[in-house]
Scaffold this active site. Structure first.
Site, PDB file in Angstrom:
ATOM      1  N   VAL A   1       0.844  -1.186   0.000  1.00 55.79           N
ATOM      2  CA  VAL A   1       0.000   0.000   0.000  1.00 55.79           C
ATOM      3  C   VAL A   1       0.889   1.250   0.000  1.00 55.79           C
ATOM      4  O   VAL A   1       1.805   1.371   0.807  1.00 55.79           O
ATOM      5  CB  VAL A   1      -0.943   0.026   1.223  1.00 55.79           C
ATOM      6  CG1 VAL A   1      -1.866   1.226   1.158  1.00 55.79           C
ATOM      7  CG2 VAL A   1      -1.748  -1.256   1.294  1.00 55.79           C
TER       8      VAL A   1
ATOM      9  N   ASP B   1     -11.935 -10.793   8.683  1.00 56.87           N
ATOM     10  CA  ASP B   1     -10.589 -10.508   9.193  1.00 56.87           C
ATOM     11  C   ASP B   1     -10.549  -9.191   9.957  1.00 56.87           C
ATOM     12  O   ASP B   1      -9.700  -8.344   9.717  1.00 56.87           O
ATOM     13  CB  ASP B   1      -9.579 -10.519   8.034  1.00 56.87           C
ATOM     14  CG  ASP B   1      -8.136 -10.626   8.531  1.00 56.87           C
ATOM     15  OD1 ASP B   1      -7.939 -10.969   9.724  1.00 56.87           O
ATOM     16  OD2 ASP B   1      -7.210 -10.371   7.741  1.00 56.87           O
TER      17      ASP B   1
END
Ligand SMILES: *[C@@H]1O[C@H](CO)[C@@H](O)[C@H](O)[C@H]1NC(C)=O
Ligand SMILES: *[C@@H]1O[C@H](CO)[C@@H](O)[C@H](O)[C@H]1NC(C)=O
Ligand SMILES: *[C@@H]1O[C@H](CO)[C@@H](O)[C@H](O)[C@H]1NC(C)=O
Ligand SMILES: *[C@@H]1O[C@H](CO)[C@@H](O)[C@H](O)[C@H]1NC(C)=O
Ligand SMILES: CC(=O)N[C@H]1CO[C@H](CO)[C@@H](O)[C@@H]1O
Length: 447
Positions: free
Chosen positions: A132, A240
């Site tokens: 990212v 998650d």
């Protein structure tokens, strides 16, 4: 016949540089290491034998893990085996773009410009399936750019795309996509204050989070999850939830991120089963961790743990060797609740600067959420109602977690899920060792 072995994901502590997947019975022996993207290995006697192997040994795990009744892996979502295809993906993105306002195609050169050509200085973090980057558009808008790595499957991309259809103040916004050659890129809104993880794991930063901020994070998360589970058109389970996936904006308002593991369920009571158990130890619900079963209540469990972590600043550690399913934080919190000393749970960083009634209420609700049996956990709408209510007494009491097995040194628990379709076999190995390995074996006809 040849076997191609591709590591799909490997979460391994850094000291374990090479892992070994070896089938006994002399059928197949393959070694992977950190450098290999794929290995070709000759499969000995007959191709049919390869599909029969039942024992897998992983270095670091002390016991053999037995693949039990591999035919009964349950209802496996066939999409999870789909092979990545760039045209299909482009078509899918284009279709979503047409129906979702605020979701747009980005030009690859825009992305290169925004990230100084993927400069290392721009890296915000490494996710499960990619890197990212922080970027800035010419108009000044800050964005977060997720560049999927080559091992990411189409499914990881696909799942994230579900976010394009969702709009809620407590979920991160997916702004766009870019597919260019082998590059698969997703563009998100940028969150100034990073992930909740930083504030929990770094004690000096934890000071910043006073109780009112923590309470705001808890209620914001609740709203986000109510929307995810019921409010949007479909029932989406995130699978998650953990501090790492909770981002904070300039106001310290929480936004749920990372939808790479999210799945749509056919109804709010539907249960599905997967052979690919993702998720994080300490946050994974027992039914999901041990059997790969997931339902909306699977998220409710993780939410409960998150709330306990936010209140206490502690980690939830699963003591696998003693038959623990919920973790030590849940056990401790339950005993404190039972003995009416929940104040012992509160993060020492908060001192006595907190609302006793609020914190007690949050902790009780969290304990209801973190119960072993999914049927005992409240739905997120009930959680929202309980948190908003002024009434001190809750309609239910959390059940005591089952006792740990003491004494006998229990065998290391390790489980293996295997699913097979056409030419691919997916294997997930989980063990109490701090690692989880997933491999995909693709059988190629001999050339
Ligand atoms: C793999 O690990 C070894 C041992 O730690 C290291 O020397 C080597 O550089 C690594 N290779 C890659 C490609 O990271
Ligand atoms: C970006 O970096 C790649 C490799 O690091 C290089 O091949 C490419 O020319 C660079 N592009 C620009 C526009 O600088
Ligand atoms: C959060 O971000 C805002 C804006 O960037 C900044 O002013 C503030 O100090 C940050 N808060 C924390 C706790 O880092
Ligand atoms: C509070 O909740 C209890 C148990 O559900 C209920 O009996 C009681 O009437 C409620 N009190 C108020 C003021 O709503
Ligand atoms: C739409 C919505 O419920 N947004 C909430 C997101 O979280 C923040 C912080 O808790 C709330 O202020 C918003 O109302």
């Amino acid at each position: 016949m040849f076997i191609r072995l591709i590591p799909l994901i490997s979460l391994v502590d850094n000291s374990t540089n090479s892992r070994r997947a070896k089938a006994e019975e002399g059928v197949l022996s393959v070694v992977t290491d950190n450098s290999s993207s794929h290995i070709r290995s000759v499969l000995k006697p007959s191709p049919a034998r390869a599909l029969e192997f039942s024992e897998i040994k992983v270095q670091g795990a002390t016991e053999l893990c037995i693949v039990e009744e591999k035919t009964s892996v349950g209802k496996v979502n066939m999409q999870e085996q789909k092979i990545f295809n760039i045209e299909e993906l482009t078509e899918l993105c284009t279709r979503i773009e047409e129906t979702c306002v605020g979701f747009a195609k980005f030009n690859f050169f825009q992305i290169v410009d925004a990230t100084d050509n993927f400069s290392e200085r721009r890296i915000l973090g490494l996710g499960g399936f990619g890197t990212v980057y922080k970027g800035q558009l010419p108009n000044g808008l800050m964005i977060a750019i997720k560049r999927l790595d080559e091992h990411a499957t189409v499914f990881d991309f696909d799942s994230e795309l579900q976010l394009a259809k969702l709009q809620h103040a407590n979920l991160t916004r997916l702004l766009g996509w870019c597919i260019h050659g082998k590059e698969r890129i997703l563009v998100y809104e940028f969150m100034q204050n990073g992930s909740l993880d930083h504030y929990i794991s770094e004690r000096t930063k934890g000071q910043v989070l006073d109780w009112s901020k923590r309470f705001k994070i808890i209620t914001g998360l609740t709203e986000g999850l109510v929307y995810l589970h019921k409010g949007s058109m479909s029932c989406l389970v995130h699978r998650d939830l953990k501090p790492h996936n909770i981002l904070l904006d300039y106001n310290m308002s929480p936004k749920i991120a990372d939808f790479g593991s999210a799945r749509t369920l056919s109804s709010d009571v539907a249960e599905e089963r997967t052979s690919r158990v993702v998720g994080t130890s300490g946050y994974k619900a027992p039914e999901y961790a041990s059997q790969g079963v997931y339902l909306l209540k699977t998220d409710v469990f993780s939410f409960g743990i998150l709330v306990l972590v936010i209140i206490s600043g502690r980690k939830n550690t699963i003591l696998n060797k003693q038959g623990d399913t919920v973790g030590d934080l849940v056990r401790d919190a339950w005993h404190m609740w039972k003995d009416q000393r929940l104040h012992d749970l509160v993060d020492p960083l908060l001192g006595d600067r907190y609302e006793v009634a609020e914190i007690t209420r949050c902790a009780q609700v969290a304990l209801l959420c973190a119960q072993e049996d999914p049927a005992d956990r409240p739905a997120m709408t009930d959680v929202a109602a309980m948190l908003n209510s002024e009434n001190i007494s809750l309609p239910m009491e959390p059940k005591q977690p089952t006792a740990l097995i003491h004494g006998c040194a229990d065998r290391d628990t390790a489980s293996t899920y295997m699913s097979q379709s056409g030419r691919t076999i997916d294997i997930t190995i989980t063990s109490s060792a701090p690692m989880s390995t997933r491999v995909r074996i693709i059988l190629d006809p001999e050339v």
